[in-house]
Design a protein around this motif. Structure first.
Motif, PDB file in Angstrom:
ATOM      1  N   ALA A  72       0.847  -1.185   0.000  1.00 51.98           N
ATOM      2  CA  ALA A  72       0.000   0.000   0.000  1.00 51.98           C
ATOM      3  C   ALA A  72       0.880   1.230   0.000  1.00 51.98           C
ATOM      4  O   ALA A  72       2.075   1.153   0.285  1.00 51.98           O
ATOM      5  N   PRO A  73       0.318   2.402  -0.334  1.00 52.53           N
ATOM      6  CA  PRO A  73       1.127   3.614  -0.309  1.00 52.53           C
ATOM      7  C   PRO A  73       1.757   3.812   1.060  1.00 52.53           C
ATOM      8  O   PRO A  73       1.130   3.569   2.083  1.00 52.53           O
ATOM      9  N   ALA A  74       2.999   4.224   1.060  1.00 51.10           N
ATOM     10  CA  ALA A  74       3.720   4.421   2.319  1.00 51.10           C
ATOM     11  C   ALA A  74       3.077   5.530   3.128  1.00 51.10           C
ATOM     12  O   ALA A  74       2.650   6.548   2.596  1.00 51.10           O
ATOM     13  N   ARG A  75       3.032   5.308   4.416  1.00 51.56           N
ATOM     14  CA  ARG A  75       2.480   6.304   5.312  1.00 51.56           C
ATOM     15  C   ARG A  75       3.532   7.368   5.578  1.00 51.56           C
ATOM     16  O   ARG A  75       4.642   7.079   6.012  1.00 51.56           O
ATOM     17  N   GLU A  76       3.203   8.600   5.283  1.00 49.21           N
ATOM     18  CA  GLU A  76       4.152   9.681   5.470  1.00 49.21           C
ATOM     19  C   GLU A  76       4.285  10.017   6.937  1.00 49.21           C
ATOM     20  O   GLU A  76       3.320  10.045   7.686  1.00 49.21           O
ATOM     21  N   ALA A  77       5.514  10.278   7.356  1.00 49.27           N
ATOM     22  CA  ALA A  77       5.744  10.665   8.738  1.00 49.27           C
ATOM     23  C   ALA A  77       5.092  12.008   9.004  1.00 49.27           C
ATOM     24  O   ALA A  77       4.297  12.161   9.914  1.00 49.27           O
ATOM     25  N   SER A  78       5.410  12.999   8.230  1.00 47.86           N
ATOM     26  CA  SER A  78       4.809  14.322   8.315  1.00 47.86           C
ATOM     27  C   SER A  78       5.522  15.203   7.326  1.00 47.86           C
ATOM     28  O   SER A  78       6.547  14.830   6.745  1.00 47.86           O
ATOM     29  N   ASN A  79       5.004  16.393   7.126  1.00 51.01           N
ATOM     30  CA  ASN A  79       5.647  17.355   6.238  1.00 51.01           C
ATOM     31  C   ASN A  79       6.434  18.397   7.019  1.00 51.01           C
ATOM     32  O   ASN A  79       6.830  19.422   6.471  1.00 51.01           O
ATOM     33  N   VAL A  80       6.649  18.144   8.306  1.00 49.21           N
ATOM     34  CA  VAL A  80       7.371  19.095   9.137  1.00 49.21           C
ATOM     35  C   VAL A  80       8.843  19.103   8.745  1.00 49.21           C
ATOM     36  O   VAL A  80       9.487  18.044   8.737  1.00 49.21           O
ATOM     37  N   PRO A  81       9.412  20.264   8.412  1.00 55.52           N
ATOM     38  CA  PRO A  81      10.846  20.334   8.072  1.00 55.52           C
ATOM     39  C   PRO A  81      11.696  20.286   9.339  1.00 55.52           C
ATOM     40  O   PRO A  81      12.229  21.297   9.802  1.00 55.52           O
ATOM     41  N   ARG A  82      11.838  19.125   9.915  1.00 48.64           N
ATOM     42  CA  ARG A  82      12.506  18.992  11.205  1.00 48.64           C
ATOM     43  C   ARG A  82      13.941  19.502  11.187  1.00 48.64           C
ATOM     44  O   ARG A  82      14.392  20.168  12.113  1.00 48.64           O
ATOM     45  N   THR A  83      14.676  19.158  10.131  1.00 49.97           N
ATOM     46  CA  THR A  83      16.076  19.567  10.069  1.00 49.97           C
ATOM     47  C   THR A  83      16.195  21.081  10.024  1.00 49.97           C
ATOM     48  O   THR A  83      17.037  21.671  10.722  1.00 49.97           O
ATOM     49  N   VAL A  84      15.360  21.721   9.219  1.00 49.66           N
ATOM     50  CA  VAL A  84      15.423  23.175   9.087  1.00 49.66           C
ATOM     51  C   VAL A  84      15.088  23.854  10.415  1.00 49.66           C
ATOM     52  O   VAL A  84      15.786  24.781  10.856  1.00 49.66           O
ATOM     53  N   ILE A  85      14.012  23.386  11.063  1.00 49.32           N
ATOM     54  CA  ILE A  85      13.608  23.989  12.346  1.00 49.32           C
ATOM     55  C   ILE A  85      14.677  23.746  13.405  1.00 49.32           C
ATOM     56  O   ILE A  85      15.043  24.661  14.150  1.00 49.32           O
ATOM     57  N   GLY A  86      15.182  22.521  13.477  1.00 51.80           N
ATOM     58  CA  GLY A  86      16.183  22.193  14.482  1.00 51.80           C
ATOM     59  C   GLY A  86      17.459  22.987  14.310  1.00 51.80           C
ATOM     60  O   GLY A  86      17.996  23.553  15.274  1.00 51.80           O
ATOM     61  N   LEU A  87      17.971  23.043  13.076  1.00 51.29           N
ATOM     62  CA  LEU A  87      19.195  23.798  12.832  1.00 51.29           C
ATOM     63  C   LEU A  87      18.988  25.294  13.055  1.00 51.29           C
ATOM     64  O   LEU A  87      19.875  25.983  13.571  1.00 51.29           O
ATOM     65  N   GLY A  88      17.803  25.782  12.689  1.00 55.49           N
ATOM     66  CA  GLY A  88      17.519  27.199  12.918  1.00 55.49           C
ATOM     67  C   GLY A  88      17.513  27.541  14.397  1.00 55.49           C
ATOM     68  O   GLY A  88      18.054  28.578  14.828  1.00 55.49           O
ATOM     69  N   ALA A  89      16.919  26.653  15.202  1.00 55.46           N
ATOM     70  CA  ALA A  89      16.871  26.884  16.650  1.00 55.46           C
ATOM     71  C   ALA A  89      18.263  26.819  17.262  1.00 55.46           C
ATOM     72  O   ALA A  89      18.614  27.620  18.141  1.00 55.46           O
ATOM     73  N   LEU A  90      19.084  25.879  16.806  1.00 54.96           N
ATOM     74  CA  LEU A  90      20.444  25.779  17.320  1.00 54.96           C
ATOM     75  C   LEU A  90      21.288  26.973  16.902  1.00 54.96           C
ATOM     76  O   LEU A  90      22.149  27.435  17.668  1.00 54.96           O
ATOM     77  N   ALA A  91      21.040  27.501  15.695  1.00 59.03           N
ATOM     78  CA  ALA A  91      21.754  28.704  15.261  1.00 59.03           C
ATOM     79  C   ALA A  91      21.376  29.889  16.145  1.00 59.03           C
ATOM     80  O   ALA A  91      22.232  30.714  16.508  1.00 59.03           O
ATOM     81  N   ALA A  92      20.092  29.970  16.512  1.00 60.36           N
ATOM     82  CA  ALA A  92      19.648  31.042  17.392  1.00 60.36           C
ATOM     83  C   ALA A  92      20.282  30.911  18.774  1.00 60.36           C
ATOM     84  O   ALA A  92      20.696  31.909  19.389  1.00 60.36           O
TER      85      ALA A  92
END
Length: 202
Positions: free
Chosen positions: A77-97
């Protein structure tokens, strides 16, 4: 050297919330532990009764495991998507801050360092939990993972979730996780706007 032989079997137990279950070979035999992380990326979620093929193996405690499992017998069956949340972008942005706070001067040095240290701890906790899940070892409590996020480790948790493909599909976990993120940001906002952050030791 003799090549390992794949076995055919059926999933007799499956806990989708935890992402693991047990498979018994066709024709009878000992059941083997199987984890969602062992299935090929992009395949659908297994269900109880699925036919699978796998390589038999054992973990460090000698317990039987189903390695490199593959679904068989039914079209995927079609793969179940985890989510569309850009985790890497948010995480790296927070660490940069957080890094910017550390470099900005003594006023918010403690807050910046707290986020960096908590993120490193959260990342290691996710790595350890994922490793234990693959080996069938003792898991880290979800409450511990959430506490690390609540205390400022959520940027590292986001990076770990994405890199290790861990806890991204389990929606109850994700719901609580994002509550901890909002709660942490709420505490940060209170510290900043109340002036309490400026009084923290540098």
């Amino acid at each position: 050297m003799q090549k390992a032989v794949r076995l055919a079997g059926r999933i007799t137990e499956w806990d989708d919330a935890k992402g693991y279950g047990f498979v018994v070979p066709n024709g009878g035999g000992d059941r083997a532990f199987v984890h969602i992380s062992g299935f090929p990326r992009g395949s659908r979620r297994p269900v109880q009764g699925d036919q699978v093929s796998y390589l038999p193996g054992r973990d460090e405690r000698g317990r039987l495991q189903a390695r490199q499992p593959k679904l068989a017998g039914r079209p995927a069956a079609p793969a179940r998507e985890a989510s569309n949340v850009p985790r890497t972008v948010i995480g790296l942005g927070a660490l940069a801050a957080a890094t910017a706070l550390v470099l900005a001067g003594p006023a918010y040095l403690a807050i910046g360092l707290a986020y960096l240290v908590a993120s490193a701890i959260a990342y290691l906790l996710y790595w350890a939990d994922k490793s234990s899940a693959v080996r069938g070892g003792r898991r880290i409590a979800e409450s511990t993972l959430h506490l690390a996020s609540l205390l400022g480790g959520w940027p590292g948790a986001l990076l770990a979730q994405q890199q290790f493909r861990h806890k991204t599909i389990k929606q109850p976990f994700q719901s609580v996780f994002w509550v901890t993120v909002v709660a942490n940001l709420g505490m940060l906002a209170w510290l900043v706007y109340s002036g309490a952050a400026a009084g923290l030791p540098a």
